[in-house]
Design a protein around this motif. Structure first.
Motif, PDB file in Angstrom:
ATOM      1  N   ASN A   1     -18.637  -5.597   8.786  1.00 35.66           N
ATOM      2  CA  ASN A   1     -17.249  -5.987   8.558  1.00 35.66           C
ATOM      3  C   ASN A   1     -17.164  -6.699   7.220  1.00 35.66           C
ATOM      4  OD1 ASN A   1     -17.231  -6.280  11.933  1.00 35.66           O
ATOM      5  ND2 ASN A   1     -15.430  -5.354  10.996  1.00 35.66           N
ATOM      6  N   LEU A   2     -16.430  -6.109   6.304  1.00 36.90           N
ATOM      7  CA  LEU A   2     -16.275  -6.681   4.972  1.00 36.90           C
ATOM      8  C   LEU A   2     -15.073  -7.629   4.985  1.00 36.90           C
ATOM      9  CD1 LEU A   2     -16.873  -3.388   2.961  1.00 36.90           C
ATOM     10  CD2 LEU A   2     -18.562  -5.042   3.747  1.00 36.90           C
ATOM     11  N   THR A   3     -14.527  -7.920   3.854  1.00 32.87           N
ATOM     12  CA  THR A   3     -13.407  -8.851   3.804  1.00 32.87           C
ATOM     13  C   THR A   3     -12.090  -8.127   4.090  1.00 32.87           C
ATOM     14  OG1 THR A   3     -13.481  -8.590   1.398  1.00 32.87           O
ATOM     15  CG2 THR A   3     -14.532 -10.538   2.314  1.00 32.87           C
ATOM     16  N   SER A   4     -11.414  -7.613   3.076  1.00 31.27           N
ATOM     17  CA  SER A   4     -10.097  -7.030   3.309  1.00 31.27           C
ATOM     18  C   SER A   4      -9.823  -5.919   2.318  1.00 31.27           C
ATOM     19  CB  SER A   4      -9.004  -8.100   3.192  1.00 31.27           C
ATOM     20  OG  SER A   4      -8.949  -8.608   1.867  1.00 31.27           O
ATOM     21  N   LEU A   5      -8.778  -5.153   2.630  1.00 25.27           N
ATOM     22  CA  LEU A   5      -8.262  -4.103   1.753  1.00 25.27           C
ATOM     23  C   LEU A   5      -6.752  -4.141   1.848  1.00 25.27           C
ATOM     24  CD1 LEU A   5      -9.471  -0.415   1.457  1.00 25.27           C
ATOM     25  CD2 LEU A   5      -7.057  -0.935   1.651  1.00 25.27           C
ATOM     26  N   GLU A   6      -6.091  -4.068   0.724  1.00 29.74           N
ATOM     27  CA  GLU A   6      -4.633  -4.038   0.722  1.00 29.74           C
ATOM     28  C   GLU A   6      -4.159  -2.972  -0.262  1.00 29.74           C
ATOM     29  OE1 GLU A   6      -0.735  -7.006   0.443  1.00 29.74           O
ATOM     30  OE2 GLU A   6      -2.735  -7.750  -0.055  1.00 29.74           O
ATOM     31  N   THR A   7      -3.260  -2.126   0.200  1.00 26.22           N
ATOM     32  CA  THR A   7      -2.697  -1.091  -0.659  1.00 26.22           C
ATOM     33  C   THR A   7      -1.184  -1.052  -0.497  1.00 26.22           C
ATOM     34  OG1 THR A   7      -2.753   1.267  -1.239  1.00 26.22           O
ATOM     35  CG2 THR A   7      -3.010   0.723   1.081  1.00 26.22           C
ATOM     36  N   SER A   8      -0.515  -0.754  -1.574  1.00 24.63           N
ATOM     37  CA  SER A   8       0.941  -0.618  -1.528  1.00 24.63           C
ATOM     38  C   SER A   8       1.364   0.459  -2.512  1.00 24.63           C
ATOM     39  CB  SER A   8       1.630  -1.941  -1.862  1.00 24.63           C
ATOM     40  OG  SER A   8       1.362  -2.317  -3.200  1.00 24.63           O
ATOM     41  N   GLY A   9       2.553   0.969  -2.295  1.00 23.17           N
ATOM     42  CA  GLY A   9       3.032   2.025  -3.171  1.00 23.17           C
ATOM     43  C   GLY A   9       4.468   2.391  -2.879  1.00 23.17           C
ATOM     44  N   ILE A  10       4.932   3.399  -3.587  1.00 20.95           N
ATOM     45  CA  ILE A  10       6.313   3.859  -3.479  1.00 20.95           C
ATOM     46  C   ILE A  10       6.314   5.359  -3.245  1.00 20.95           C
ATOM     47  CG2 ILE A  10       8.504   4.120  -4.698  1.00 20.95           C
ATOM     48  CD1 ILE A  10       7.756   1.645  -6.339  1.00 20.95           C
ATOM     49  N   ASP A  11       7.138   5.803  -2.300  1.00 20.05           N
ATOM     50  CA  ASP A  11       7.391   7.224  -2.071  1.00 20.05           C
ATOM     51  C   ASP A  11       8.833   7.527  -2.464  1.00 20.05           C
ATOM     52  OD1 ASP A  11       4.885   7.798  -0.971  1.00 20.05           O
ATOM     53  OD2 ASP A  11       5.526   7.190   1.026  1.00 20.05           O
ATOM     54  N   ILE A  12       9.020   8.606  -3.182  1.00 19.84           N
ATOM     55  CA  ILE A  12      10.362   9.080  -3.502  1.00 19.84           C
ATOM     56  C   ILE A  12      10.448  10.545  -3.092  1.00 19.84           C
ATOM     57  CG2 ILE A  12      12.079   9.470  -5.301  1.00 19.84           C
ATOM     58  CD1 ILE A  12      10.767   7.278  -6.933  1.00 19.84           C
TER      59      ILE A  12
ATOM     60  N   PHE B   1      13.911   6.524  -0.910  1.00 17.33           N
ATOM     61  CA  PHE B   1      12.947   5.639  -1.557  1.00 17.33           C
ATOM     62  C   PHE B   1      12.290   4.802  -0.465  1.00 17.33           C
ATOM     63  CE2 PHE B   1      16.356   6.465  -4.518  1.00 17.33           C
ATOM     64  CZ  PHE B   1      15.733   6.668  -5.740  1.00 17.33           C
ATOM     65  N   ASP B   2      10.962   4.754  -0.484  1.00 14.78           N
ATOM     66  CA  ASP B   2      10.242   3.937   0.494  1.00 14.78           C
ATOM     67  C   ASP B   2       9.132   3.169  -0.195  1.00 14.78           C
ATOM     68  OD1 ASP B   2      11.020   4.564   3.507  1.00 14.78           O
ATOM     69  OD2 ASP B   2      11.150   6.452   2.405  1.00 14.78           O
ATOM     70  N   TRP B   3       9.019   1.893   0.157  1.00 15.84           N
ATOM     71  CA  TRP B   3       7.920   1.059  -0.297  1.00 15.84           C
ATOM     72  C   TRP B   3       7.051   0.735   0.909  1.00 15.84           C
ATOM     73  CZ3 TRP B   3       6.861  -4.040   1.311  1.00 15.84           C
ATOM     74  CH2 TRP B   3       5.828  -4.685   0.629  1.00 15.84           C
ATOM     75  N   TYR B   4       5.755   0.892   0.743  1.00 14.05           N
ATOM     76  CA  TYR B   4       4.843   0.603   1.844  1.00 14.05           C
ATOM     77  C   TYR B   4       3.799  -0.412   1.408  1.00 14.05           C
ATOM     78  CZ  TYR B   4       1.379   3.583  -0.516  1.00 14.05           C
ATOM     79  OH  TYR B   4       0.504   4.105  -1.427  1.00 14.05           O
ATOM     80  N   ASN B   5       3.309  -1.154   2.368  1.00 14.29           N
ATOM     81  CA  ASN B   5       2.220  -2.101   2.142  1.00 14.29           C
ATOM     82  C   ASN B   5       1.357  -2.127   3.395  1.00 14.29           C
ATOM     83  OD1 ASN B   5       1.065  -5.099   2.420  1.00 14.29           O
ATOM     84  ND2 ASN B   5       1.329  -4.652   0.251  1.00 14.29           N
ATOM     85  N   ILE B   6       0.070  -1.880   3.226  1.00 17.66           N
ATOM     86  CA  ILE B   6      -0.872  -1.870   4.339  1.00 17.66           C
ATOM     87  C   ILE B   6      -2.018  -2.812   4.003  1.00 17.66           C
ATOM     88  CG2 ILE B   6      -2.384  -0.469   5.795  1.00 17.66           C
ATOM     89  CD1 ILE B   6      -0.772   1.985   4.915  1.00 17.66           C
ATOM     90  N   LYS B   7      -2.326  -3.709   4.904  1.00 13.89           N
ATOM     91  CA  LYS B   7      -3.450  -4.620   4.713  1.00 13.89           C
ATOM     92  C   LYS B   7      -4.411  -4.489   5.877  1.00 13.89           C
ATOM     93  CE  LYS B   7      -4.831  -9.361   3.710  1.00 13.89           C
ATOM     94  NZ  LYS B   7      -4.399 -10.766   3.477  1.00 13.89           N
ATOM     95  N   LEU B   8      -5.679  -4.337   5.567  1.00  7.39           N
ATOM     96  CA  LEU B   8      -6.737  -4.245   6.574  1.00  7.39           C
ATOM     97  C   LEU B   8      -7.666  -5.441   6.423  1.00  7.39           C
ATOM     98  CD1 LEU B   8      -5.988  -1.158   5.677  1.00  7.39           C
ATOM     99  CD2 LEU B   8      -7.998  -0.557   7.007  1.00  7.39           C
ATOM    100  N   ASP B   9      -7.910  -6.131   7.521  1.00  5.13           N
ATOM    101  CA  ASP B   9      -8.917  -7.180   7.580  1.00  5.13           C
ATOM    102  C   ASP B   9     -10.084  -6.692   8.418  1.00  5.13           C
ATOM    103  OD1 ASP B   9      -7.581  -9.177   6.037  1.00  5.13           O
ATOM    104  OD2 ASP B   9      -6.222  -9.495   7.732  1.00  5.13           O
ATOM    105  N   ASN B  10     -11.228  -7.358   8.247  1.00  2.09           N
ATOM    106  CA  ASN B  10     -12.460  -6.931   8.943  1.00  2.09           C
ATOM    107  C   ASN B  10     -12.829  -5.496   8.580  1.00  2.09           C
ATOM    108  OD1 ASN B  10     -12.850  -9.359  10.242  1.00  2.09           O
ATOM    109  ND2 ASN B  10     -11.752  -8.718  12.087  1.00  2.09           N
ATOM    110  N   LEU B  11     -12.552  -5.119   7.361  1.00  2.58           N
ATOM    111  CA  LEU B  11     -12.790  -3.755   6.913  1.00  2.58           C
ATOM    112  C   LEU B  11     -14.225  -3.330   7.206  1.00  2.58           C
ATOM    113  CD1 LEU B  11     -11.536  -1.381   5.224  1.00  2.58           C
ATOM    114  CD2 LEU B  11     -12.604  -2.459   3.238  1.00  2.58           C
ATOM    115  N   VAL B  12     -14.377  -2.189   7.891  1.00  2.00           N
ATOM    116  CA  VAL B  12     -15.710  -1.665   8.199  1.00  2.00           C
ATOM    117  C   VAL B  12     -16.172  -0.790   7.045  1.00  2.00           C
ATOM    118  CG1 VAL B  12     -17.073  -0.223   9.749  1.00  2.00           C
ATOM    119  CG2 VAL B  12     -15.330  -1.761  10.684  1.00  2.00           C
ATOM    120  N   GLY B  13     -17.348  -1.072   6.562  1.00  2.00           N
ATOM    121  CA  GLY B  13     -17.878  -0.268   5.482  1.00  2.00           C
ATOM    122  C   GLY B  13     -19.283  -0.697   5.128  1.00  2.00           C
TER     123      GLY B  13
END
Length: 883
Positions: free
Chosen positions: A719-730, A674-686
């Motif tokens: 450069n936009l604001t931010s993006l944050e994603t999280s989830g679970i791998d099993i 079981f793994d939980w991940y969280n990734i946050k990006l600031d200064n998101l280019v788009g």
């Protein structure tokens, strides 16, 4: 270079100097269970993707999914890209070769965690390869073309599902895909296969040869050579029942979406007036029908069914050669090298504009200023086919200028040479490499010269009632074919050492350190007809950028106790075009009991703006967007021109990643993680959201004609604001020896995206994209489950691919939710003799159709073709011979 960066580089280089004895090994990465059975049981010969330090622990600080050679061969997938896109962590936002509306027909990438392919680093044997010359996602997503990498020479595929900027640098924000080829292989293998769709079309043929000679231990050298050929026919829209008619009125949101109402008509006071000859007939190949069910305009028109002129899946021809060699120069030093060459050709009919159409909102470049300017769609009053006596808006499709058959030819290579060795104190390795990808897109027809077209319309030399009566000289003067070139290059060198610093009570402290240099360049040019201002409706992808990158890194594995280890890593990168970045990472690995392992990691990283994002790039493209202000049918889908430009003042994206995991091994042949991940990006280019730009309706960004019809939308990378994603791998794996009943393997990999939050517009509120099609489609659940069986001469497996449904960002025609999708692939193999193996594969065993998505009622298909395709049930048979 900043003072802080100087200090970081110096510290990391100095960290590489301490050294103690360490055993050498040729095993490049963590093996799959199938690989383990074929390799020595040395306890110090494993390097796991995500670390440069060899370890006896196959379960490291980071979650790594391994697809072994047996799983690759017995899967229903015939390409590396198909296989990688099917893994659960690839939740969306990547490209595939069925998305043929851009410049990458025949190419495919991978984007882990829904962060698009520019955030996933692709490696071949632990080192980079050049990006594809035409970026995807507009100009934003630079990516490695998976179809240009060898399939038959692959030993295993390793997918690191954690941020790894501290180890590999930029592009590894979402994770790493490492393709490991076979090494020290002896023997000869060859084989072939043939496949065809149950509904017809898409005939596929493959052939392969793999030869290995020499044993490194006994002969002092080994050489592997692989050759592969792959060819697949094109699948067009008229070859499938769902799309052949182009009429989807029986589906939510469906209209005559596969038709064009712009075959031949005048636009008079907002009404459609068909362009008829004196006998009341449309030009040949068109149907007189109501315009309303096609585009909502009142009146009749001469319409075209685009099904036979629209490609669902491009044709592909691929030819690849790969050579890997190792030679032992002294008992402690080896030379190694590899050469990869790939030729990929993809061809497709460009469905949204299969023929040149004169209509409003068309642009061409001004050859003097280089700026886009509108091209008139007024039929001059002097034209003999104009019954109104005044210049009148016309929409007319010119069959006689030929179809827009796009052919993308891609030639890529990588050449690498290096030395590695061991001494009393440390192991070391040096390599230099050069890699390139050369793209050439040709369009054989469907384009018009604006000036000669204008002349022919003014004097009536184009016969609009009977196109076949137009003289060949007039057609030749108008018709354009184009060639679009692009070149991506990468060269560099690296040096690293690994060893042990000193011993702690719990064991030795391992380390790895090194330096890298690479030079990247990307040049994409417009066809000369565009720059000369000749081509109407130009698609522009102009990029000219290059950079140098210097990096130093160090990594330490510290055994604090017999059950608790700590990983510390850091990397400093200096970019010639935007500055420096430092990426640290800390990992923890705790095994309090034999059956339980806890792991955790936290890192900071970055993604440098791609060469296409931060150069003076310009893109003009075409697509569709819902227009709430359309004067004829509000909230209908319109096809304006999209303008996107680069920004040389972009800052890099800054990232923070956290991963927490548990691995439970109740028995030797069973593992559950079981793994939980969280990734946050600031200064998101788009760029700003296109739908939001249209909704805002700012005249500076949204261009309309006098009636209010949408013509163009302007956007810029920022450069936009931010993006944050999280989830679970099993992940679950179980191997079971059932005696006379055979040997079974059960495995399943599941990913649940808990959140994917970002603003929908610059400065707007944070919204959750997970489980919706707000922007790109991001299903919240994805799983791949497999049951494999083998007994004596037979083996078989059944794989279930599950993708959950998703919510419509905006309810379309009463559809609030898109259904889930289930696909089953089956495999059966028989070892006819000790050397000959026969096999059969069935993809999509139950012939599951893609789920209907009312927000995708475009020309090509009423489903999300970034997620699915219409190949349907697919059969493949083949043989392998091994000596």
């Amino acid at each position: 270079m900043t003072r802080a960066t100087h200090a970081a580089l110096a510290a990391l280089i100095m960290a590489s100097t301490p050294c103690l004895a360490f055993a050498a090994s040729d095993t490049p990465a963590s093996p799959s269970p199938e690989d383990i059975q074929q390799q020595p049981t040395s306890v110090s010969d494993v390097v796991v993707t995500g670390s440069n330090i060899r370890s006896a622990n196959t379960e490291g600080f980071n979650p790594v999914q391994v697809l072994g050679r047996e799983e690759i061969q017995s899967s229903g997938k015939s390409t590396t890209s198909d296989l990688l896109r099917s893994i659960s962590a690839n939740t969306g936002n990547g490209s595939n070769e069925t998305q043929n509306s851009g410049w990458s027909s025949g190419a495919a990438g991978i984007g882990l965690r829904g962060l698009s392919q520019k955030n996933t680093l692709v490696l071949l044997n632990g080192r980079r390869v050049a990006n594809y010359g035409f970026p995807g996602g507009g100009l934003s997503d630079t990516f490695v073309n998976l179809n240009a990498l060898p399939m038959v020479a692959v030993q295993r595929l390793e997918v690191l599902k954690d941020g790894a900027s501290a180890v590999y640098g930029s592009d590894a924000v979402a994770g790493v895909t490492n393709i490991i080829t076979r090494q020290n292989f002896e023997g000869l293998e060859f084989g072939a296969s043939y496949g065809v769709a149950d509904q017809g079309g898409l005939e596929t043929s493959t052939a392969k040869l793999v030869a290995g000679y020499g044993n490194l231990e006994d002969d002092g050298f080994n050489m592997l050579v692989s050759l592969e050929g792959y060819t697949r026919e094109r699948l067009d829209q008229n070859e499938r029942d769902l799309t052949a008619s182009g009429i989807y009125t029986d589906l939510p949101g469906g209209r005559w979406n596969g038709w064009s109402a712009k075959g031949a008509r005048f636009l008079v006071d907002g009404r459609s007036v068909p362009f008829l000859n004196p006998n009341g007939q449309c030009p040949e190949g068109m149907l007189l029908t109501s315009s309303t069910p096609i585009d909502g305009l009142q009146g009749d028109t001469c319409a075209i069914n685009l099904a036979e002129h629209t490609t669902l899946i491009p044709s592909t021809d691929r030819y690849q050669g790969y050579v890997y060699g190792t030679a032992r120069l002294t008992p402690n030093i080896e030379a190694f090298g590899e050469v990869l060459y790939s030729y990929v050709e993809g061809a497709s009919l460009f469905g949204s504009s299969p023929f040149f159409t004169l209509e409003g909102g068309r642009f061409a470049l001004n050859a003097t200023t280089g700026l886009a300017e509108p091209v008139s769609n007024l039929l001059p009053a002097t034209n003999p086919y104009n019954p109104y006596g005044v210049a009148t808006p016309i929409e007319y499709t010119f069959f006689d200028l030929g179809r827009t058959l796009k052919t993308n030819k891609s030639t890529s290579y990588r050449a690498l040479a290096g030395l590695r060795g061991t001494n009393e104190h440390f192991d070391w390795e040096f390599a230099a490499f050069a890699s390139a990808s050369r793209e050439r897109e040709t369009v054989s027809g469907g384009f018009a010269n604006r000036w000669t077209l204008a002349d022919a319309l003014a004097d009536g030399s184009l016969n609009l009632h009977n196109p076949s009566a137009t003289s060949q000289a007039v057609l030749d003067s108008i018709r354009l074919a184009t060639l679009r070139p692009a070149d991506s290059k990468l060269y560099g060198a690296d040096f690293k050492i690994t060893g042990e610093l000193f011993n702690l009570p719990a064991g030795p402290v391992g380390y790895a350190a090194g330096v890298e240099f690479r030079h990247e360049s990307l040049v994409s040019r417009n066809p000369k007809e565009i720059d000369a201002g000749l081509q109407v409706r130009p698609a522009i992808a102009a990029v000219d950028g290059e950079r140098d990158v210097l990096a130093a890194y160090a990594e330490f594995n510290i055994p604090v106790t017999s059950t608790f280890d700590v990983q510390i890593a850091g990397r400093a990168d200096e970019y010639s075009d935007f500055g420096s970045a430092f990426s640290p990472k800390v990992g923890l690995r705790w095994k309090p009991f034999e059956k339980f392992l806890f792991r955790a990691s936290a890192s900071k990283g970055f993604r440098a703006p791609s060469l296409s994002e931060n150069s003076a790039s310009t893109m003009i493209s075409y697509g569709t967007v819902l227009d709430p202000y359309d004067p004829d049918l509000p909230n209908s889908r319109q096809s304006p021109t999209f303008f996107t430009v680069g920004n040389t003042d972009l800052e890099p994206e800054e990232t923070k990643s956290i991963n927490l995991g548990l691995v439970f091994t109740p028995a030797r042949n069973t593992a559950l993680s079981f793994d939980w991940y969280n990734i946050k990006l600031d200064n998101l280019v788009g760029t700003n959201n296109i739908a939001t730009v249209v909704q805002a309706n700012d005249p500076a960004d949204v261009i309309r004609d006098g009636r209010g019809k949408l013509q163009a939308v302007y956007n810029r990378y920022q450069n936009l604001t931010s993006l944050e994603t999280s989830g679970i791998d099993i992940d679950f794996n179980h191997r079971w020896d059932a005696g006379d009943a055979g040997f079974f393997v059960f495995s399943s990999a599941y990913t649940h995206v808990l959140k994917y939050e970002r603003p929908n517009t610059v400065g707007g509120p944070i919204l959750n994209y997970a489980g919706t099609n707000r922007g790109a489609t991001l299903p919240a659940h994805k799983a791949t489950s497999r049951v494999a069986w083998s007994r004596k001469a037979f083996d078989a497996n059944l794989t279930w691919y599950y993708t959950s449904g998703y919510d419509q960002a905006t309810v379309v025609a009463g559809q609030a939710h898109v259904d889930s999708y289930h696909q089953f692939d089956a495999y059966l193999g028989w070892a006819a003799t000790q050397s000959v193996r026969l096999y059969a594969k069935v993809e999509n065993l139950l012939d599951e159709a893609p789920p209907h998505d009312a927000s995708f009622p475009g020309v090509r298909a009423p489903y999300d073709f970034g997620q699915y395709d219409l190949r349907g049930r697919y059969f493949r048979v083949g043989f392998d011979v091994a000596f």
